[in-house]
Design a protein around this motif. Structure first.
Motif, PDB file in Angstrom:
ATOM      1  N   ASP A  72      40.970  58.891  45.439  1.00 15.06           N
ATOM      2  CA  ASP A  72      41.688  58.804  46.518  1.00 15.06           C
ATOM      3  C   ASP A  72      42.885  57.654  46.306  1.00 15.06           C
ATOM      4  OD1 ASP A  72      40.937  56.852  47.354  1.00 15.06           O
ATOM      5  OD2 ASP A  72      39.955  56.940  49.579  1.00 15.06           O
ATOM      6  N   SER A  73      44.106  57.323  47.147  1.00 11.41           N
ATOM      7  CA  SER A  73      45.140  56.640  46.833  1.00 11.41           C
ATOM      8  C   SER A  73      44.575  54.885  46.983  1.00 11.41           C
ATOM      9  CB  SER A  73      45.648  56.046  47.878  1.00 11.41           C
ATOM     10  OG  SER A  73      45.385  56.174  49.479  1.00 11.41           O
ATOM     11  N   ASN A  74      43.106  54.739  47.648  1.00 17.37           N
ATOM     12  CA  ASN A  74      42.409  53.301  48.079  1.00 17.37           C
ATOM     13  C   ASN A  74      42.053  52.511  46.515  1.00 17.37           C
ATOM     14  OD1 ASN A  74      43.341  52.295  50.342  1.00 17.37           O
ATOM     15  ND2 ASN A  74      41.853  52.867  51.383  1.00 17.37           N
ATOM     16  N   LYS A  77      43.841  51.910  43.925  1.00 21.98           N
ATOM     17  CA  LYS A  77      44.627  50.464  43.778  1.00 21.98           C
ATOM     18  C   LYS A  77      43.914  49.448  43.832  1.00 21.98           C
ATOM     19  CE  LYS A  77      48.439  52.256  46.810  1.00 21.98           C
ATOM     20  NZ  LYS A  77      49.092  52.369  48.350  1.00 21.98           N
ATOM     21  N   TYR A  78      42.600  49.642  44.069  1.00 21.88           N
ATOM     22  CA  TYR A  78      41.846  48.635  43.876  1.00 21.88           C
ATOM     23  C   TYR A  78      40.541  48.937  43.370  1.00 21.88           C
ATOM     24  CZ  TYR A  78      45.159  47.630  48.798  1.00 21.88           C
ATOM     25  OH  TYR A  78      46.151  47.891  49.036  1.00 21.88           O
ATOM     26  N   THR A 167      33.502  44.751  47.316  1.00 21.97           N
ATOM     27  CA  THR A 167      34.784  45.201  48.432  1.00 21.97           C
ATOM     28  C   THR A 167      36.159  44.496  47.573  1.00 21.97           C
ATOM     29  OG1 THR A 167      33.824  45.264  49.751  1.00 21.97           O
ATOM     30  CG2 THR A 167      35.610  45.143  50.366  1.00 21.97           C
ATOM     31  N   GLY A 169      39.995  44.507  47.319  1.00 23.14           N
ATOM     32  CA  GLY A 169      41.141  45.005  48.744  1.00 23.14           C
ATOM     33  C   GLY A 169      40.354  45.866  49.822  1.00 23.14           C
ATOM     34  N   ASP A 170      41.463  46.753  50.088  1.00 20.47           N
ATOM     35  CA  ASP A 170      41.607  47.601  51.388  1.00 20.47           C
ATOM     36  C   ASP A 170      40.865  48.676  50.958  1.00 20.47           C
ATOM     37  OD1 ASP A 170      41.698  47.777  54.246  1.00 20.47           O
ATOM     38  OD2 ASP A 170      44.378  48.415  53.502  1.00 20.47           O
ATOM     39  N   VAL A 171      39.901  48.337  50.900  1.00 20.26           N
ATOM     40  CA  VAL A 171      38.595  50.325  50.837  1.00 20.26           C
ATOM     41  C   VAL A 171      37.989  50.408  52.155  1.00 20.26           C
ATOM     42  CG1 VAL A 171      39.271  49.552  48.834  1.00 20.26           C
ATOM     43  CG2 VAL A 171      37.092  48.490  49.394  1.00 20.26           C
ATOM     44  N   GLN A 175      33.216  53.047  49.484  1.00 22.48           N
ATOM     45  CA  GLN A 175      34.449  53.034  48.025  1.00 22.48           C
ATOM     46  C   GLN A 175      33.909  51.101  47.315  1.00 22.48           C
ATOM     47  OE1 GLN A 175      38.366  52.956  49.891  1.00 22.48           O
ATOM     48  NE2 GLN A 175      37.918  55.524  48.393  1.00 22.48           N
ATOM     49  N   LYS A 250      50.431  57.764  42.994  1.00 20.36           N
ATOM     50  CA  LYS A 250      50.127  56.630  44.081  1.00 20.36           C
ATOM     51  C   LYS A 250      50.057  55.382  43.693  1.00 20.36           C
ATOM     52  CE  LYS A 250      48.290  60.208  46.757  1.00 20.36           C
ATOM     53  NZ  LYS A 250      49.323  60.222  48.185  1.00 20.36           N
TER      54      LYS A 250
END
Length: 346
Positions: A72-74, A77-78, A167, A169-171, A175, A250
């Protein structure tokens, strides 16, 4: 009398002098006296998933290992790690329009950090079975996938079995699970999974390493697989690398740890029927029986047929006239996309 003695001595000296100057005969080498030549044995064999000669010989009978990876997008990215090192990556929809990835490794021990690791889905069980792979996941769809997991060797990984939480980033909380090839191998051995097989047939008919394939239908410098309006996958041909760089709508896709781009030799975009299980209209039911699709390599493409058949069968690619398709030696990205979805080739 003295003169006579002197003459005899002089003759003797001359005889010995000539004897010393006579060259010695050189002995001809015997036929069986052959100089020893040191030969260095090639330590590698051809990787059956890629056709590339880079698999250590001692690992010739390994079974592949397939890992479920979030997409997914998160995650893009991270969190995504290790995808750029996979031999084959499969991508298709799972639910809610989101795609998920399955990365397949012939030598799992060589894989770096992998993640974030996600749950099993029915279609990926079928794809893993086609490789006789050990299927690694964290959780599963309880309604449709759970019964199917009994049909193959699967390893549900967790924090007590070779994975850790981190962890980036913003997940979301689900995730944050990661592992590595070394840890996965150690835990598979600990649980006494059968990690070898008697025969490792090539996944496809691969070209020779130095063979430059050019496909018949035209240029393919950029391909787009629009799974839906939210998820699109792009492949852009880099002429300098001679490979495709995979990105998405994304973000630009890069490995979390190494920063490596997703660079792949072969791209397959395969069309198929997609529906939902029952009346749920949530989890995707992907038809893996057969269909048409597109194969891209070296900036060119060709329309092809594909067929899988039984759960345990590998995918077979053929040209539109039914003759076998030769695949370039290298890693591969495979998209399964619904028939009505948009595919563009430029």
């Amino acid at each position: 009398m003295l003169k006579k003695v002197f003459a005899i001595v002089l003759v003797a000296v001359l005889v010995f002098s000539f004897a010393g100057c006579t060259p010695k005969k050189t002995e001809k080498p015997k036929k069986d006296d052959v100089s020893s030549v040191v030969s260095v044995e090639n330590p590698y064999i051809i990787n059956p998933l890629t056709g590339v000669e880079n698999l250590p010989k001692e690992k010739s009978n390994l079974r592949p290992v397939a890992i479920m990876i979030d997409n997914d997008s998160n995650a893009q990215k991270y969190a995504q790690s290790g995808i750029s090192t996979a031999d084959i990556v499969y991508e298709t929809e799972t639910e809610g329009g989101i795609t998920r990835l399955m990365a397949v490794f012939q030598d799992i021990e060589s894989a770096p950090q992998l993640g974030d690791i996600r749950s099993a889905r029915y279609v990926y069980v079928d794809l893993a079975m086609g490789h006789n792979a050990i299927y690694v996941h964290h959780g599963k769809d309880p309604d449709f996938c759970k019964p199917h997991l009994a049909d193959l060797d699967n390893f549900e990984i967790g924090e007590s079995t070779g994975a850790w939480r981190h962890t980036y980033g913003d997940v979301f909380g689900w995730q944050t699970l990661f592992s590595s090839g070394e840890k996965i191998k150690a835990n598979l051995e600990k649980k006494k999974w059968k990690m070898t097989q008697d025969k490792n047939d090539p996944w496809q008919t691969f070209a020779k390493a130095d063979e430059n394939i050019t496909l018949a239908d035209g240029a393919a410098n950029k391909l787009t697989a629009a799974f839906n309006s939210s998820y699109k996958t792009y492949f852009t041909y880099d002429a300098e690398l001679g490979k495709y760089i995979k990105t998405s709508n994304k973000c630009e896709n890069k490995d979390r740890n190494s920063g490596a781009k997703y660079v792949f030799e072969n791209v397959f975009i395969l069309q198929t029927k997609m529906s939902y299980y029952g009346n749920q209209r949530y989890r995707r039911d992907i038809d893996l029986s057969e269909g048409v699709g597109y194969y891209a390599v070296n900036g060119t493409y060709e329309k092809i047929n594909w067929k899988k058949g039984k759960d345990s069968d590998p995918i077979v690619f053929t040209k539109m006239d039914g003759t076998p398709l030769t695949v370039s030696a290298g890693n591969t990205w495979v998209c399964f996309i619904k028939k009505e979805a948009a595919i563009t080739i430029e």
